[in-house]
Design a protein around this motif. Structure first.
Motif, PDB file in Angstrom:
ATOM      1  N   SER A  26       0.809  -1.232   0.000  1.00  0.00           N
ATOM      2  CA  SER A  26       0.000   0.000   0.000  1.00  0.00           C
ATOM      3  C   SER A  26       0.840   1.279   0.000  1.00  0.00           C
ATOM      4  O   SER A  26       0.285   2.373  -0.080  1.00  0.00           O
ATOM      5  N   CYS A  27       2.159   1.173   0.106  1.00  0.00           N
ATOM      6  CA  CYS A  27       3.003   2.383   0.017  1.00  0.00           C
ATOM      7  C   CYS A  27       3.620   2.465  -1.369  1.00  0.00           C
ATOM      8  O   CYS A  27       3.591   1.514  -2.143  1.00  0.00           O
ATOM      9  N   LEU A  28       4.190   3.605  -1.661  1.00  0.00           N
ATOM     10  CA  LEU A  28       4.875   3.782  -2.928  1.00  0.00           C
ATOM     11  C   LEU A  28       6.363   3.929  -2.674  1.00  0.00           C
ATOM     12  O   LEU A  28       6.758   4.529  -1.677  1.00  0.00           O
ATOM     13  N   CYS A  29       7.168   3.368  -3.564  1.00  0.00           N
ATOM     14  CA  CYS A  29       8.614   3.529  -3.434  1.00  0.00           C
ATOM     15  C   CYS A  29       9.148   4.048  -4.763  1.00  0.00           C
ATOM     16  O   CYS A  29       9.638   3.283  -5.588  1.00  0.00           O
ATOM     17  N   PRO A  30       9.020   5.362  -4.983  1.00  0.00           N
ATOM     18  CA  PRO A  30       9.375   5.943  -6.277  1.00  0.00           C
ATOM     19  C   PRO A  30      10.854   5.800  -6.631  1.00  0.00           C
ATOM     20  O   PRO A  30      11.200   5.761  -7.805  1.00  0.00           O
ATOM     21  N   VAL A  35      10.358   5.905   0.680  1.00  0.00           N
ATOM     22  CA  VAL A  35       9.140   5.154   0.953  1.00  0.00           C
ATOM     23  C   VAL A  35       8.054   6.177   1.263  1.00  0.00           C
ATOM     24  O   VAL A  35       8.187   6.972   2.183  1.00  0.00           O
ATOM     25  N   ASP A  36       6.985   6.153   0.466  1.00  0.00           N
ATOM     26  CA  ASP A  36       5.918   7.145   0.605  1.00  0.00           C
ATOM     27  C   ASP A  36       4.617   6.458   0.999  1.00  0.00           C
ATOM     28  O   ASP A  36       3.991   5.779   0.195  1.00  0.00           O
ATOM     29  N   PRO A  50      12.400  -0.821   4.033  1.00  0.00           N
ATOM     30  CA  PRO A  50      13.800  -1.157   3.700  1.00  0.00           C
ATOM     31  C   PRO A  50      14.761  -0.435   4.653  1.00  0.00           C
ATOM     32  O   PRO A  50      14.559   0.738   4.961  1.00  0.00           O
ATOM     33  N   LEU A  51      15.771  -1.160   5.120  1.00  0.00           N
ATOM     34  CA  LEU A  51      16.669  -0.604   6.142  1.00  0.00           C
ATOM     35  C   LEU A  51      17.514   0.561   5.649  1.00  0.00           C
ATOM     36  O   LEU A  51      17.988   1.356   6.438  1.00  0.00           O
ATOM     37  N   ASP A  52      17.668   0.650   4.307  1.00  0.00           N
ATOM     38  CA  ASP A  52      18.489   1.762   3.813  1.00  0.00           C
ATOM     39  C   ASP A  52      17.633   2.940   3.361  1.00  0.00           C
ATOM     40  O   ASP A  52      18.078   3.785   2.595  1.00  0.00           O
ATOM     41  N   VAL A  53      16.394   3.023   3.882  1.00  0.00           N
ATOM     42  CA  VAL A  53      15.514   4.125   3.499  1.00  0.00           C
ATOM     43  C   VAL A  53      16.118   5.455   3.949  1.00  0.00           C
ATOM     44  O   VAL A  53      16.679   5.563   5.033  1.00  0.00           O
TER      45      VAL A  53
END
Ligand SMILES: *[C@@H]1O[C@H](CO)[C@@H](O)[C@H](O)[C@H]1NC(C)=O
Ligand SMILES: *[C@@H]1O[C@H](CO)[C@@H](O)[C@H](O)[C@H]1NC(C)=O
Length: 288
Positions: A26-30, A35-36, A50-53
């Motif tokens: 349900s999130c976006l990862c452009p 992470v949006d 993701p840990l490197d966000v």
């Protein structure tokens, strides 16, 4: 013990979870580092992040809580937007881990207090938004200690009736400060803050005109721009407990210095007398 455990846990987790993959449903990862999850009706943090966000956008949700090891785990975070959620308190230490965080938005939540040491030594933090927390009435004396890069601080439309001026003078890089829309009370506690604000008006986007306070006794609302240092002159006569202690102790030290001086003087005179007496005796002996 916990201090050692947390980085270890982060290390283990990063070994287990493949870095840079997996976008929370349900999130976006452009892009690889963003992470949006804006406005997704979330009632808790999404999983897995993701840990490197680096940019985590979580505004307009119902998230009530962030775990205290959050920034240990997501230590690459630069931009964290938690605006318009349901946070009512920050676990001690949550934001105090040394991090790369530059932008933090906790505005429009339900925080009640910013305790001393909340942000530890977040030396990278440049913008901190804490406005629109309608029950936020307490900011600890050292709440922002260590935020040496902080340029913008938002505390508007909270429930602050006063603020220790030390909170602001500890911020060497501050350029923009929003304090408007709080129920300020212009009593003697406010006097120091008022002088600081007068000297630093250029940092207030709405100027002194944009800030109102209620006058004690009469209870009338006035804008700060109609007040002057003179409005607080009655406060100068009143000494605080610290002032009294300083007066008493400086009195004591003056007395000690005076006693030592007279002792020194007395012994000098005494020595001199003995010396001249001895001289005299010598002279008398010579005359004989
Ligand atoms: C805050 O979030 C709620 C829930 O997503 C949303 O309905 C509301 O419009 C948001 N408020 C603002 C000012 O963005
Ligand atoms: C916000 O906090 C206040 C005071 O702690 C509480 O009374 C109120 O119910 C809370 N509001 C929400 C929406 O959680």
């Amino acid at each position: 013990m916990l201090r050692w455990f947390q980085p270890l846990f982060a290390l283990l987790s990063s070994a287990l979870v493949t870095r840079g993959h997996g976008c929370p449903s349900s999130c976006l990862c452009p892009d690889q580092h963003t992470v949006d999850c804006t406005g997704k009706g979330l009632i808790r943090l999404p999983d897995p992040i993701p840990l490197d966000v680096r940019r985590l956008l979580l505004s307009n949700n119902w998230i009530p809580w962030i775990p205290s090891d959050f920034l240990v785990l997501y230590s690459d975070l630069v931009y964290l937007d938690l605006r318009n959620n349901s946070l009512s308190r920050l676990e001690p230490g949550t934001l105090s881990t040394s991090s790369r965080l530059v932008y933090l938005d906790l505005g429009s939540n339900n925080l009640t207090e910013i305790a001393s040491g909340t942000f530890g030594e977040s030396r990278s933090l440049i913008k901190l938004r804490l406005g629109n927390n309608p029950h936020l009435s307490t900011v600890g004396r050292d709440a922002f200690l260590g935020l040496t890069s902080l340029r913008e601080l938002e505390l508007e439309r909270n429930a602050l009736s006063g603020l220790d001026v030390g909170v602001l003078s500890q911020l060497p890089s501050l350029r923009t400060l929003r304090l408007e829309g709080n129920p300020w009370v212009c009593n003697c506690h406010f006097a120091k803050l008022f002088s600081w604000l007068t000297e630093n008006q250029h940092k207030l986007p709405t100027g002194l005109e944009g800030m109102e306070c209620s006058l004690p006794v009469v209870g009338r609302q006035v804008t700060l721009s109609v007040l002057s240092e003179d409005s607080f002159r009655e406060c100068r006569g009143a000494l605080s407990l610290t002032d009294y202690l300083i007066v008493i102790f400086s009195g004591i030290s003056v007395s000690v210095v005076a006693i030592m001086a007279s002792f020194f003087l007395a012994s000098t005179v005494h020595c001199f007398q003995r010396w001249s007496k001895a001289n005299k005796t010598d002279e008398e002996e010579a005359d004989d």
